[in-house]
Each structure stands twice: as structure tokens, then as C-alpha cells.
Scaffold this active site. Structure first.
Site, PDB file in Angstrom:
ATOM      1  N   HIS A  20       4.030  -8.186  -4.439  1.00  0.00           N
ATOM      2  CA  HIS A  20       2.687  -8.406  -3.865  1.00  0.00           C
ATOM      3  C   HIS A  20       2.267  -9.857  -4.087  1.00  0.00           C
ATOM      4  O   HIS A  20       1.607 -10.153  -5.092  1.00  0.00           O
ATOM      5  CB  HIS A  20       1.670  -7.498  -4.573  1.00  0.00           C
ATOM      6  CG  HIS A  20       1.640  -6.089  -4.104  1.00  0.00           C
ATOM      7  ND1 HIS A  20       0.664  -5.602  -3.256  1.00  0.00           N
ATOM      8  CD2 HIS A  20       2.455  -5.050  -4.363  1.00  0.00           C
ATOM      9  CE1 HIS A  20       0.889  -4.318  -3.013  1.00  0.00           C
ATOM     10  NE2 HIS A  20       1.969  -3.960  -3.675  1.00  0.00           N
ATOM     11  N   GLY A  40       0.866  -1.176   0.000  1.00  0.00           N
ATOM     12  CA  GLY A  40       0.000   0.000   0.000  1.00  0.00           C
ATOM     13  C   GLY A  40       0.896   1.216   0.000  1.00  0.00           C
ATOM     14  O   GLY A  40       1.782   1.336  -0.837  1.00  0.00           O
ATOM     15  N   GLU A  41       0.701   2.079   0.943  1.00  0.00           N
ATOM     16  CA  GLU A  41       1.508   3.297   1.025  1.00  0.00           C
ATOM     17  C   GLU A  41       2.030   3.416   2.457  1.00  0.00           C
ATOM     18  O   GLU A  41       1.264   3.679   3.382  1.00  0.00           O
ATOM     19  CB  GLU A  41       0.635   4.491   0.610  1.00  0.00           C
ATOM     20  CG  GLU A  41       1.359   5.803   0.594  1.00  0.00           C
ATOM     21  CD  GLU A  41       2.675   5.759  -0.173  1.00  0.00           C
ATOM     22  OE1 GLU A  41       2.702   5.299  -1.329  1.00  0.00           O
ATOM     23  OE2 GLU A  41       3.699   6.169   0.408  1.00  0.00           O
ATOM     24  N   SER A  42       3.340   3.212   2.583  1.00  0.00           N
ATOM     25  CA  SER A  42       3.906   3.191   3.934  1.00  0.00           C
ATOM     26  C   SER A  42       3.768   4.548   4.631  1.00  0.00           C
ATOM     27  O   SER A  42       3.591   4.601   5.852  1.00  0.00           O
ATOM     28  CB  SER A  42       5.372   2.753   3.881  1.00  0.00           C
ATOM     29  OG  SER A  42       6.103   3.571   3.012  1.00  0.00           O
ATOM     30  N   ARG A  74      12.921   2.989  -0.950  1.00  0.00           N
ATOM     31  CA  ARG A  74      11.513   3.091  -1.358  1.00  0.00           C
ATOM     32  C   ARG A  74      11.406   3.463  -2.838  1.00  0.00           C
ATOM     33  O   ARG A  74      12.215   4.238  -3.347  1.00  0.00           O
ATOM     34  CB  ARG A  74      10.788   4.163  -0.538  1.00  0.00           C
ATOM     35  CG  ARG A  74      10.596   3.792   0.923  1.00  0.00           C
ATOM     36  CD  ARG A  74       9.776   4.873   1.637  1.00  0.00           C
ATOM     37  NE  ARG A  74       8.475   5.027   1.046  1.00  0.00           N
ATOM     38  CZ  ARG A  74       7.897   6.200   0.827  1.00  0.00           C
ATOM     39  NH1 ARG A  74       8.480   7.319   1.163  1.00  0.00           N
ATOM     40  NH2 ARG A  74       6.700   6.247   0.268  1.00  0.00           N
ATOM     41  N   CYS A 119       5.932  -5.501   0.350  1.00  0.00           N
ATOM     42  CA  CYS A 119       6.008  -4.189  -0.292  1.00  0.00           C
ATOM     43  C   CYS A 119       6.027  -3.062   0.763  1.00  0.00           C
ATOM     44  O   CYS A 119       6.999  -2.948   1.485  1.00  0.00           O
ATOM     45  CB  CYS A 119       4.900  -4.058  -1.322  1.00  0.00           C
ATOM     46  SG  CYS A 119       5.357  -2.965  -2.648  1.00  0.00           S
ATOM     47  N   ILE A 152       4.846  -3.133  -7.650  1.00  0.00           N
ATOM     48  CA  ILE A 152       4.122  -1.866  -7.824  1.00  0.00           C
ATOM     49  C   ILE A 152       4.819  -0.800  -6.981  1.00  0.00           C
ATOM     50  O   ILE A 152       4.774  -0.859  -5.748  1.00  0.00           O
ATOM     51  CB  ILE A 152       2.649  -2.002  -7.365  1.00  0.00           C
ATOM     52  CG1 ILE A 152       1.954  -3.150  -8.101  1.00  0.00           C
ATOM     53  CG2 ILE A 152       1.906  -0.681  -7.572  1.00  0.00           C
ATOM     54  CD1 ILE A 152       0.578  -3.498  -7.537  1.00  0.00           C
ATOM     55  N   ARG A 153       5.467   0.147  -7.632  1.00  0.00           N
ATOM     56  CA  ARG A 153       6.248   1.164  -6.899  1.00  0.00           C
ATOM     57  C   ARG A 153       7.012   0.483  -5.757  1.00  0.00           C
ATOM     58  O   ARG A 153       6.988   0.918  -4.603  1.00  0.00           O
ATOM     59  CB  ARG A 153       5.346   2.280  -6.348  1.00  0.00           C
ATOM     60  CG  ARG A 153       4.875   3.245  -7.403  1.00  0.00           C
ATOM     61  CD  ARG A 153       4.046   4.386  -6.816  1.00  0.00           C
ATOM     62  NE  ARG A 153       2.928   3.894  -6.072  1.00  0.00           N
ATOM     63  CZ  ARG A 153       2.747   4.077  -4.765  1.00  0.00           C
ATOM     64  NH1 ARG A 153       3.604   4.779  -4.065  1.00  0.00           N
ATOM     65  NH2 ARG A 153       1.696   3.576  -4.169  1.00  0.00           N
ATOM     66  N   GLU A 170      -0.077 -11.469  -2.852  1.00  0.00           N
ATOM     67  CA  GLU A 170      -1.530 -11.668  -2.742  1.00  0.00           C
ATOM     68  C   GLU A 170      -2.254 -11.358  -4.051  1.00  0.00           C
ATOM     69  O   GLU A 170      -3.437 -11.629  -4.183  1.00  0.00           O
ATOM     70  CB  GLU A 170      -2.092 -10.791  -1.600  1.00  0.00           C
ATOM     71  CG  GLU A 170      -2.273  -9.315  -1.897  1.00  0.00           C
ATOM     72  CD  GLU A 170      -0.965  -8.524  -1.990  1.00  0.00           C
ATOM     73  OE1 GLU A 170       0.115  -9.122  -1.863  1.00  0.00           O
ATOM     74  OE2 GLU A 170      -1.045  -7.303  -2.221  1.00  0.00           O
TER      75      GLU A 170
END
Ligand code: GLN
Length: 193
Positions: free
Chosen positions: A172, A46-48, A108, A78, A136-137, A174
């Protein structure tokens, strides 16, 4: 066995669905008291920056870290890997509490921006066939400590590592419609999946 998924932000639903598909009891973790109830935890992508902000001012990370230090199995994927890294290459999360625990250095967003997202087959230790990993990023693992075992690489860089009870991946697992990485993590905890 009950597996908690940190559910502050990001791809936690996909992990919960994957765990359910494996017949594993699972639950979202959003507060410190939820951490007492679980036998393992997954930290999703997600977004840390969002996750550390949401957790700040709560006891959630302190409680989680206490249980990690006591041997709780934790798998960070991630953004989750970023939360678990002992070292970041920049201070973009500066000032916010993270978990740490995994003896690695992480950069990152080092695989590029959202539009640079990609999938690639990676050989994962213990799996007979390559796993199609989605980046993803994604954070890049720049170095790993002495006790950290590398379970998979992409272009000669580690992308899945394990240090005792702690697992971290830059992709990821999942999102692959392929439960084998989750199953490996769970089987090594003694779960029958
Ligand atoms: N770039 C994100 C971060 O820094 C991680 C991306 C992801 O989890 N897919 O938190």
C-alpha cells in the site's frame, strides 16, 4: 493531468489525499463514464472480492480495460493488483469479471492474514533510499511475464512491477506518508510533481 482513483471500496481516499498532496488533480472513479475523463487511474487496495461484486453488471471494468489497452496508465495496489493480474493461483474470484492486462500470476492473501500485516523497507528502482512498504493481507506475485519489469522485491519476490503503461504493487504505497512511489508513477507519465 487528471488521475482517477477507483472508488468502489477500500483505500481510495488515501490515494486521493496523496495525489492532492502532490498537487495532482484527482477524482474518484465509480462509473464507466468517469473513465473517459482521466489521464491515468489508480486501483486501490481493499477487498478484491467486494470490488468485483460491486462492479459486476456495469460497464466499468470493460471501459477501463478498453482504455488500458489503448495505453491509459494504470497503477494497481494490493487488491488493485489482483484486479489487474492476468492469472490468479486460485479461482476465489471465479465467475466475476476482473480487468487483467498485467502478465503476472498472483496468489491472494499469500503474505498471511490481517494480523500478519507488516511493514518492510524495500529498494525501489529509481528511488535513492528504501521505501517503507505496508503489506496487509497482501497478494504475492508468483511469476512475471517476459515484458514485465520488476521494480522492487521483498525476500526475493517481486512486489512492484511495470509492464509498459501498467504498474502493479502488492503493498500500500498510499499509507506510507511518503509520496515517492506515486511520484515515480506520475513522473514516468510526464507529470511534474
Ligand atoms: N486480501 C485482499 C484481497 O484479496 C487484498 C488486501 C489489500 O488490498 N490490502 O482482495
Amino acid at each position: 493531468m487528471r488521475v482517477g482513483v477507483l472508488a468502489l471500496q477500500g483505500a481510495f481516499r488515501e490515494h486521493l489525499i496523496m495525489l492532492r498532496s502532490l498537487g495532482v488533480d484527482s477524482c474518484p472513479v465509480t462509473r464507466a463514464e468517469h473513465v473517459s475523463d482521466v489521464d491515468a487511474v489508480i486501483l486501490p487496495g481493499g477487498e478484491s472480492t467486494a470490488m468485483v461484486r460491486i462492479a459486476s453488471g456495469t460497464d466499468l471494468f470493460a471501459r477501463l480495460r478498453e482504455r488500458m489497452d489503448g495505453g491509459l496508465p494504470v497503477f494497481g495496489t494490493c487488491a488493485g493488483l489482483i484486479l489487474m493480474a492476468d492469472r490468479l493461483s486460485d479461482d476465489s474470484l471465479g465467475g466475476f469479471e476482473r480487468l487483467g492486462g498485467l502478465d503476472i500470476t498472483v496468489a491472494r492473501n499469500a503474505y498471511g492474514r490481517q494480523r500478519d500485516s507488516f511493514t518492510a523497507p524495500v529498494d525501489v528502482s529509481g528511488l535513492a533510499d528504501p521505501f517503507n512498504a505496508t503489506f496487509i493481507r497482501a497478494p504475492q506475485i508468483l511469476d512475471v511475464g517476459f515484458d514485465t519489469e520488476v521494480l522492487a522485491c521483498h525476500n526475493d519476490r517481486p512486489v512492484l512491477v511495470r509492464q509498459g503503461n501498467l504498474w502493479g504493487g502488492s503493498f500500500h504505497p498510499e499509507l506510507a506518508q511518503d509520496p515517492r512511489v506515486h511520484a515515480e508513477f506520475l513522473q514516468r507519465l510526464g507529470a511534474t510533481v
